[in-house]
Design an enzyme around this catalytic site. Sequence first.
Site, PDB file in Angstrom:
ATOM      1  N   THR A 113     -16.610  22.425 -13.313  1.00 45.38           N
ATOM      2  CA  THR A 113     -15.170  22.159 -13.446  1.00 45.38           C
ATOM      3  C   THR A 113     -14.340  23.391 -13.101  1.00 45.38           C
ATOM      4  N   GLY A 152     -19.569  26.151 -20.978  1.00 45.29           N
ATOM      5  CA  GLY A 152     -19.984  26.726 -22.254  1.00 45.29           C
ATOM      6  C   GLY A 152     -20.857  27.948 -22.028  1.00 45.29           C
ATOM      7  N   GLU A 395     -18.375  15.606 -19.350  1.00 45.43           N
ATOM      8  CA  GLU A 395     -19.409  14.843 -18.623  1.00 45.43           C
ATOM      9  C   GLU A 395     -18.844  13.558 -18.016  1.00 45.43           C
TER      10      GLU A 395
HETATM   11  C1  LIG Z   1     -30.146  27.966 -29.747  1.00 50.78           C
HETATM   12  C2  LIG Z   1     -30.450  26.604 -29.276  1.00 50.78           C
HETATM   13  C3  LIG Z   1     -29.323  25.720 -28.996  1.00 50.78           C
HETATM   14  C4  LIG Z   1     -29.781  24.298 -28.847  1.00 50.78           C
HETATM   15  C5  LIG Z   1     -28.895  23.391 -28.102  1.00 50.78           C
HETATM   16  C6  LIG Z   1     -29.335  21.977 -28.242  1.00 50.78           C
HETATM   17  C7  LIG Z   1     -29.113  21.118 -27.027  1.00 50.78           C
HETATM   18  C8  LIG Z   1     -29.654  19.727 -27.193  1.00 50.78           C
HETATM   19  C9  LIG Z   1     -29.354  18.817 -26.038  1.00 50.78           C
HETATM   20  C10 LIG Z   1     -29.196  17.412 -26.441  1.00 50.78           C
HETATM   21  C11 LIG Z   1     -27.803  17.089 -26.813  1.00 50.78           C
HETATM   22  C12 LIG Z   1     -27.141  16.194 -25.865  1.00 50.78           C
HETATM   23  C13 LIG Z   1     -25.679  16.293 -25.941  1.00 50.78           C
HETATM   24  C14 LIG Z   1     -25.095  16.754 -24.686  1.00 50.78           C
HETATM   25  C15 LIG Z   1     -24.219  17.930 -24.848  1.00 50.78           C
HETATM   26  C16 LIG Z   1     -23.906  18.483 -23.504  1.00 50.78           C
HETATM   27  C17 LIG Z   1     -22.721  19.342 -23.486  1.00 50.78           C
HETATM   28  C18 LIG Z   1     -22.114  19.243 -22.159  1.00 50.78           C
HETATM   29  C19 LIG Z   1     -20.810  19.910 -22.077  1.00 50.78           C
HETATM   30  C20 LIG Z   1     -19.993  19.366 -20.972  1.00 50.78           C
HETATM   31  C21 LIG Z   1     -20.481  19.661 -19.599  1.00 50.78           C
HETATM   32  C22 LIG Z   1     -19.615  19.087 -18.519  1.00 50.78           C
HETATM   33  O1  LIG Z   1     -18.641  18.425 -18.733  1.00 50.78           O
HETATM   34  S1  LIG Z   1     -20.087  19.349 -16.874  1.00 50.78           S
HETATM   35  C23 LIG Z   1     -18.968  18.656 -15.847  1.00 50.78           C
HETATM   36  C24 LIG Z   1     -19.025  17.168 -15.824  1.00 50.78           C
HETATM   37  N1  LIG Z   1     -18.161  16.628 -14.849  1.00 50.78           N
HETATM   38  C25 LIG Z   1     -18.095  15.335 -14.573  1.00 50.78           C
HETATM   39  O2  LIG Z   1     -18.783  14.525 -15.162  1.00 50.78           O
HETATM   40  C26 LIG Z   1     -17.174  14.948 -13.443  1.00 50.78           C
HETATM   41  C27 LIG Z   1     -16.928  13.469 -13.375  1.00 50.78           C
HETATM   42  N2  LIG Z   1     -16.802  13.025 -12.014  1.00 50.78           N
HETATM   43  C28 LIG Z   1     -17.816  12.444 -11.288  1.00 50.78           C
HETATM   44  O3  LIG Z   1     -18.932  12.312 -11.781  1.00 50.78           O
HETATM   45  C29 LIG Z   1     -17.522  12.007  -9.916  1.00 50.78           C
HETATM   46  O4  LIG Z   1     -16.492  12.704  -9.339  1.00 50.78           O
HETATM   47  C30 LIG Z   1     -17.233  10.517  -9.824  1.00 50.78           C
HETATM   48  C31 LIG Z   1     -16.128  10.091 -10.793  1.00 50.78           C
HETATM   49  C32 LIG Z   1     -18.537   9.786 -10.193  1.00 50.78           C
HETATM   50  C33 LIG Z   1     -16.780  10.138  -8.418  1.00 50.78           C
HETATM   51  O5  LIG Z   1     -17.602  10.771  -7.477  1.00 50.78           O
HETATM   52  P1  LIG Z   1     -17.290  10.676  -5.919  1.00 50.78           P
HETATM   53  O6  LIG Z   1     -15.816  10.779  -5.692  1.00 50.78           O
HETATM   54  O7  LIG Z   1     -18.138  11.646  -5.213  1.00 50.78           O
HETATM   55  O8  LIG Z   1     -17.819   9.256  -5.626  1.00 50.78           O
HETATM   56  P2  LIG Z   1     -17.067   7.904  -5.293  1.00 50.78           P
HETATM   57  O9  LIG Z   1     -16.236   7.455  -6.443  1.00 50.78           O
HETATM   58  O10 LIG Z   1     -16.359   8.024  -3.988  1.00 50.78           O
HETATM   59  O11 LIG Z   1     -18.329   6.974  -5.147  1.00 50.78           O
HETATM   60  C34 LIG Z   1     -19.167   7.041  -4.028  1.00 50.78           C
HETATM   61  C35 LIG Z   1     -20.484   6.367  -4.317  1.00 50.78           C
HETATM   62  O12 LIG Z   1     -21.278   7.261  -5.087  1.00 50.78           O
HETATM   63  C36 LIG Z   1     -21.813   6.592  -6.206  1.00 50.78           C
HETATM   64  N3  LIG Z   1     -22.000   7.612  -7.247  1.00 50.78           N
HETATM   65  C37 LIG Z   1     -21.069   8.409  -7.791  1.00 50.78           C
HETATM   66  N4  LIG Z   1     -21.645   9.197  -8.703  1.00 50.78           N
HETATM   67  C38 LIG Z   1     -22.950   8.901  -8.724  1.00 50.78           C
HETATM   68  C39 LIG Z   1     -24.051   9.393  -9.471  1.00 50.78           C
HETATM   69  N5  LIG Z   1     -23.891  10.345 -10.397  1.00 50.78           N
HETATM   70  N6  LIG Z   1     -25.265   8.871  -9.238  1.00 50.78           N
HETATM   71  C40 LIG Z   1     -25.421   7.886  -8.327  1.00 50.78           C
HETATM   72  N7  LIG Z   1     -24.412   7.392  -7.587  1.00 50.78           N
HETATM   73  C41 LIG Z   1     -23.188   7.882  -7.789  1.00 50.78           C
HETATM   74  C42 LIG Z   1     -20.741   5.568  -6.543  1.00 50.78           C
HETATM   75  O13 LIG Z   1     -21.275   4.558  -7.341  1.00 50.78           O
HETATM   76  C43 LIG Z   1     -20.346   5.115  -5.163  1.00 50.78           C
HETATM   77  O14 LIG Z   1     -21.303   4.188  -4.720  1.00 50.78           O
HETATM   78  P3  LIG Z   1     -20.882   3.028  -3.693  1.00 50.78           P
HETATM   79  O15 LIG Z   1     -20.228   3.672  -2.523  1.00 50.78           O
HETATM   80  O16 LIG Z   1     -22.160   2.345  -3.396  1.00 50.78           O
HETATM   81  O17 LIG Z   1     -19.898   2.168  -4.446  1.00 50.78           O
HETATM   82  C1  LIG Z   2     -15.433  20.748 -24.818  1.00 55.37           C
HETATM   83  C2  LIG Z   2     -15.589  20.698 -23.341  1.00 55.37           C
HETATM   84  C3  LIG Z   2     -16.675  21.316 -22.742  1.00 55.37           C
HETATM   85  C4  LIG Z   2     -16.820  21.316 -21.360  1.00 55.37           C
HETATM   86  N1  LIG Z   2     -17.879  21.969 -20.801  1.00 55.37           N
HETATM   87  C5  LIG Z   2     -17.997  22.014 -19.451  1.00 55.37           C
HETATM   88  C6  LIG Z   2     -19.070  22.739 -18.840  1.00 55.37           C
HETATM   89  O1  LIG Z   2     -19.924  23.296 -19.521  1.00 55.37           O
HETATM   90  N2  LIG Z   2     -19.140  22.796 -17.491  1.00 55.37           N
HETATM   91  C7  LIG Z   2     -18.221  22.189 -16.711  1.00 55.37           C
HETATM   92  O2  LIG Z   2     -18.335  22.294 -15.481  1.00 55.37           O
HETATM   93  N3  LIG Z   2     -17.201  21.483 -17.250  1.00 55.37           N
HETATM   94  C8  LIG Z   2     -17.067  21.383 -18.592  1.00 55.37           C
HETATM   95  N4  LIG Z   2     -16.021  20.677 -19.162  1.00 55.37           N
HETATM   96  C9  LIG Z   2     -15.037  20.040 -18.287  1.00 55.37           C
HETATM   97  C10 LIG Z   2     -15.120  18.516 -18.292  1.00 55.37           C
HETATM   98  O3  LIG Z   2     -16.252  18.071 -17.611  1.00 55.37           O
HETATM   99  C11 LIG Z   2     -13.838  17.953 -17.655  1.00 55.37           C
HETATM  100  O4  LIG Z   2     -12.749  18.314 -18.465  1.00 55.37           O
HETATM  101  C12 LIG Z   2     -13.953  16.455 -17.521  1.00 55.37           C
HETATM  102  O5  LIG Z   2     -14.859  16.105 -16.508  1.00 55.37           O
HETATM  103  C13 LIG Z   2     -12.578  15.783 -17.260  1.00 55.37           C
HETATM  104  O6  LIG Z   2     -11.985  16.298 -16.126  1.00 55.37           O
HETATM  105  P1  LIG Z   2     -10.484  16.849 -16.135  1.00 55.37           P
HETATM  106  O7  LIG Z   2     -10.351  17.846 -17.206  1.00 55.37           O
HETATM  107  O8  LIG Z   2     -10.209  17.239 -14.714  1.00 55.37           O
HETATM  108  O9  LIG Z   2      -9.565  15.618 -16.521  1.00 55.37           O
HETATM  109  P2  LIG Z   2      -8.555  14.864 -15.577  1.00 55.37           P
HETATM  110  O10 LIG Z   2      -9.295  14.151 -14.515  1.00 55.37           O
HETATM  111  O11 LIG Z   2      -7.457  15.762 -15.140  1.00 55.37           O
HETATM  112  O12 LIG Z   2      -8.019  13.783 -16.612  1.00 55.37           O
HETATM  113  C14 LIG Z   2      -6.676  13.702 -17.071  1.00 55.37           C
HETATM  114  C15 LIG Z   2      -6.238  12.209 -17.068  1.00 55.37           C
HETATM  115  O13 LIG Z   2      -6.210  11.753 -15.723  1.00 55.37           O
HETATM  116  C16 LIG Z   2      -6.879  10.512 -15.635  1.00 55.37           C
HETATM  117  N5  LIG Z   2      -7.518  10.383 -14.287  1.00 55.37           N
HETATM  118  C17 LIG Z   2      -8.052  11.345 -13.514  1.00 55.37           C
HETATM  119  N6  LIG Z   2      -8.560  10.825 -12.388  1.00 55.37           N
HETATM  120  C18 LIG Z   2      -8.354   9.502 -12.435  1.00 55.37           C
HETATM  121  C19 LIG Z   2      -8.651   8.408 -11.592  1.00 55.37           C
HETATM  122  N7  LIG Z   2      -9.314   8.591 -10.439  1.00 55.37           N
HETATM  123  N8  LIG Z   2      -8.278   7.185 -11.952  1.00 55.37           N
HETATM  124  C20 LIG Z   2      -7.640   6.984 -13.138  1.00 55.37           C
HETATM  125  N9  LIG Z   2      -7.330   7.970 -13.988  1.00 55.37           N
HETATM  126  C21 LIG Z   2      -7.672   9.211 -13.661  1.00 55.37           C
HETATM  127  C22 LIG Z   2      -7.935  10.546 -16.736  1.00 55.37           C
HETATM  128  O14 LIG Z   2      -8.304   9.227 -17.124  1.00 55.37           O
HETATM  129  C23 LIG Z   2      -7.182  11.292 -17.843  1.00 55.37           C
HETATM  130  O15 LIG Z   2      -6.434  10.360 -18.580  1.00 55.37           O
HETATM  131  C24 LIG Z   2     -15.857  20.659 -20.548  1.00 55.37           C
HETATM  132  C25 LIG Z   2     -14.759  20.020 -21.146  1.00 55.37           C
HETATM  133  C26 LIG Z   2     -14.618  20.027 -22.530  1.00 55.37           C
HETATM  134  C27 LIG Z   2     -13.433  19.346 -23.144  1.00 55.37           C
END
Ligand SMILES: CCCCCCCCCCCCCCCCCCCCCC(=O)SCCNC(=O)CCNC(=O)[C@H](O)C(C)(C)COP(=O)(O)OP(=O)(O)OC[C@H]1O[C@@H](n2cnc3c(N)ncnc32)[C@H](O)[C@@H]1OP(=O)(O)O
Ligand SMILES: Cc1cc2nc3c(=O)[nH]c(=O)nc-3n(C[C@H](O)[C@H](O)[C@H](O)COP(=O)(O)OP(=O)(O)OC[C@H]3O[C@@H](n4cnc5c(N)ncnc54)[C@H](O)[C@@H]3O)c2cc1C
Length: 627
Positions: A113, A152, A395
Amino acid sequence: MDEQKVLSIKGLLDDTPEEYLSHKEKYENSIRKSVLFYKTLHSTEDENMSVDEKTKLNFRNIVTSAIFKDNSPFMLHNSMFIPTIMGQGTDEQREYWMKRAKNMEIIGTYAQTELGHGTFIRGLETQATYDPDTEEFVLHSPVLSSYKWWPGGLAHTANYCIVMARLYIKGKSHGIHPFMVQIRDEETHMPLPGIKLGEIGAKLGFNTVNNGFLGFENHRISRDRMLMKNAQVLKDGTFVAGSNSKLTYGTMVYVRVLIVSNMANMLAKAVTIALRYSAIRRQSQPKPDEPEPQILDYVTQQHKLFIAIASSHAFYMNAMWLWEIYYSVSLQLASGKLDNLPELHALACCLKPLSTIDATAMIEKCRLACGGHGYMLSANLAQTYGLATAAYTYEGENTVLLLQAARSLVKAWVGHVKGRPLKGTMAYLAGDSTVKAWDGSIDGIIQSFKVVAIRKISSVVKILQDYEKSGLSPEDAWNKASVFLTAASEAHGRAVLLSVYKSEMDKRAAVLSPPLRKVLLQLVDLYVTYWALEKVGDMLLYASITDKDVDELQRRYIELLAAIRPNAVGLVDAFDFRDEILNSTLGAYDGRAYERLMEEAMKSPLNAEPVNQTFHKYLKPFMRGKL
Ligand SMILES: CCCCCCCCCCCCCCCCCCCCCC(=O)SCCNC(=O)CCNC(=O)[C@H](O)C(C)(C)COP(=O)(O)OP(=O)(O)OC[C@H]1O[C@@H](n2cnc3c(N)ncnc32)[C@H](O)[C@@H]1OP(=O)(O)O
Ligand SMILES: Cc1cc2nc3c(=O)[nH]c(=O)nc-3n(C[C@H](O)[C@H](O)[C@H](O)COP(=O)(O)OP(=O)(O)OC[C@H]3O[C@@H](n4cnc5c(N)ncnc54)[C@H](O)[C@@H]3O)c2cc1C
């Protein structure tokens, strides 16, 4: 699993409640504990926990919550850095980096991000430009909005991170790819030249996770630092595309799957606290000559809490089921078979949002169900809410993910109308959507939810098609219809959650003792009945329910609450959280909530002295008119 051993390690549990520490002290304390905890956990893991990866993750996650009310700065190392090396690295890269990462010789995070973009990954602006002369990538942040923001552990903890950056070769963009980047010196921990690092500041929760920012000024890394399991850049700058560009998004799918079980845990924790407290708290006197009842005997209180118990079970069953799908799709991907990836992606895009939406709302309800004492940080409900609500956004923001799921559902429906087969969890869309006689059975209600999903999907596809026919572009039609697209995804997700919970419980029912089976099936019944009443409008519109049936459903719901009441405390005890893990004045096993509230109050630094210095400095002169 030797939980006792983990928790007995001196220094892991805080003497001074974390909330009384400064921002800086909180971080320093969490690093001290992370190191101690990691050492303890590691040995535990090696000795006892090699059986099953998901149990291991679940265990670690639960125990982590005892030690870190607001999570550990190592969180991203385990949950995303290591999985990305595993999922995106070549064999050679995996072997080299995994050894270092697993031994904690390096600490990493996942930097995707940016200030300007989180949701829209294709809009990321960090550049990785290949220089074939030196066989290096030049990392650069061209504008403020391209600074990495959020990861993080990035601020002061990690010395490596995986950076998702836009690849340029000879002026041409080749999309977003992962790069292993060293950001700090391994000896001095100083940021490397060309790297700007810092912390993003105080937040609603996650205050000990050390979320950071990162900018690059033409920082060079060698070619082998691009994780090249999928796409590759050859020495001469030739770009070799992977079989599917979305494989680069693999770590996110993995974490979305894990989040469902994480929500089951958080909700179980919150409801254990609120329910135990409701069993010891007495309030009001409905019958003049009788003692004040336990607040748990108020049916409105049961309504607030029992659904949280059932939802935790439902999420857990769904999480395990989803994990199996994830696991089998991963094996297929490893052998080059991509057919089931869209199905997995669509499922994760439904279940991650629904589990976080419900868990967040129900945890807050648990807090409110504790009245004033629920507002105390020492109850540990506010922090639990803070962690859960973060998962609504991270996520993949929930609305955005529901719209991704809608994309698959619309595609499946349009294909179905054209005669293409539907598969997997969408196969039911080909089923009968006509109204059947309402029989009120659990299976009948689940079937009604499927009918609701079919009708909502078909209706929104019609809206989309009508807009397009009227001359709107597909994108504008999509945006106009988006409220109902997310509703269609929710309906599909609800149908999945309900039917998987029921079928997974049925599978287990045969091995349960009859009394246990009875109670666990009552929870399934409660869950299904609760959601039928929550969605009564949909039921009236799309299923053949009458007002008389609704009346019956309401009575059944009341009777279910009464039937579950005698086992309610047993059901939360069965989640088996130690007091240290609950970390709550209200939820401890022995029920001594008032004593604990007073003990915690005495830990307030303000109670260390009878008169605070501000009396002499301000209050007294103020009251005497001398200020
Ligand atoms: C000491 C020890 C400690 C111990 C620790 C203990 C640990 C223990 C661990 C256990 C605890 C667990 C808890 C967890 C905690 C974790 C914390 C995490 C923190 C947070 C991390 C984050 O926050 S990290 C950033 C995440 N940031 C997103 O999450 C961005 C979202 N944004 C998108 O994800 C894309 O932007 C979005 C919207 C798809 C559009 O992507 P795009 O624009 O490229 O794609 P389009 O929309 O154009 O789609 C084009 C075609 O791709 C297809 N497609 C798209 N994605 C696909 C995919 N993934 N796989 C397959 N197909 C996919 C789609 O279905 C379409 O298919 P078709 O064409 O056939 O329809
Ligand atoms: C506690 C915490 C930990 C995080 N840790 C990590 C990390 O370790 N690594 C990392 O890379 N990222 C991390 N992130 C970032 C996180 O993955 C993003 O904040 C998240 O993916 C949302 O993206 P954004 O902030 O750009 O929200 P935005 O997309 O700006 O969302 C704002 C608003 O816009 C709307 N919106 C945006 N796009 C569309 C659309 N296409 N259609 C309709 N509505 C839309 C949303 O629904 C929402 O209401 C963390 C975030 C938090 C809060």
